[in-house]
Design an enzyme around this catalytic site. Sequence first.
Site, PDB file in Angstrom:
ATOM      1  CB  CYS A  60      -0.900   0.014   1.242  1.00 43.76           C
ATOM      2  SG  CYS A  60      -2.112   1.362   1.263  1.00 43.76           S
ATOM      3  CB  CYS A  92      -1.603   0.390   8.534  1.00 43.59           C
ATOM      4  SG  CYS A  92      -2.151  -0.886   7.381  1.00 43.59           S
TER       5      CYS A  92
END
Length: 394
Positions: free
Chosen positions: A130, A137
């Site tokens: 990502c 995260c």
Amino acid sequence: MDDAMTALPLVFDAPRRGTPPRHLADLTREEARAAVAELGQPAFRADQLARHFYRGVTDPAQMTDLPAAARETLTEALLPGLLTVVRHQTADNGRTRKTLWRLHDGALVESVLMRYPDRATVCISSQAGCGMACPFCATGQSGLTRNLSAAEIIGQAVAAAAAMANGELDGGPGRLSNVVFMGMGEPLANYARVRKTLDALLTPAPHGLGLSQRSVTVSTVGLVPAIRRLTEEGRNVTLAVSLHAPDDELRNTLVPINTRWKVGEVIEAADAYAKKTGRRYSIEYALIRDVNDQPQRADLLGKLLAGRLAHVNLIPLNPTPGSPWDASPLPAQREFVARLRAAGVATTVRDTRGQDIDGACGQLAAADSVSVPSVAVPAPSVEPTVELGAEEDQ
Ligand code: SAH
């Protein structure tokens, strides 16, 4: 806050790597029929292949409605295996299963299938890695490897539907009812492929999985132009916005894309989506001890959302390797919930399925003994007017 945690650049443009082989699920029905005809087969065989694909049949020997001589040719040409299981891990008494998939170029992604008494949900990945760099995260910290193709995203849902149908999760055979784009990646940064995936999820069998709009959730960091585009497309799936802070100052650090589209703009775009679809959107908020869980932040969030068609889903932070942050203690969680509810905002706390197999929200890192280099190119100087995710399939 630890500077090392926020040092990653934002990455919008996925590195171009070899595109996966052509797959039926990347094609429109017309394109698939044309492709079959090019192979010297009657066009209706495309529909037969679709029926097999969406039922999770991959073995040509089982495709008994196709002439034996054509099975291999057709499956090789239109149903190449794009996702190879590296391993399954189960948790929660066999009701949660995380799958690590290897893609054609060695990239790795994960999906998580969760069975509940009343439903079965698969959490799928839309990108390998990502580029959104959220510091809490695990995927965000790994950088962006590449966008997945539509067939690679759809394949995860199809595999989950087949696993449910075959009774591979404890509890016997069942039906996949929900899909959430909460695995690896930012779905709206891979807009064209995610849009195609939505079509496949919502189209009735045999040309899709036949899920209902309300049972499909697209979760985003808040790419405002892409939310607007989704609003116009009329697919009416559930929208979830990863807010994590009600104020720009804190959100700039927790969700770095906030430096481009502010809290107010994201909420405005989500409101427009709710108005168009008539559907309540979700606000996701990971409760991080002493970072965003203060009573005054609950009040600020309550004030921000009161009177809107929104629902708050609080997620006690799932620990990720190397992060200094913890989940909020239970009393702080309870206080946060109470204050939001007092402000008239519907609030729930998400369970943390699969935490012990690193399968919970934000824990997907697709680690394996074979490491895949993740490419984090420096943030390009994209003008704010650039429409993210506008990239079309070639
Ligand atoms: N890129 C999309 C999908 C990400 S995963 C998005 O950001 O919405 C789905 C949710 O898990 C997001 O709300 C994400 O912010 C949240 N999340 C990420 N890391 C987490 C963690 N360590 N603990 C709890 N939630 C986390």
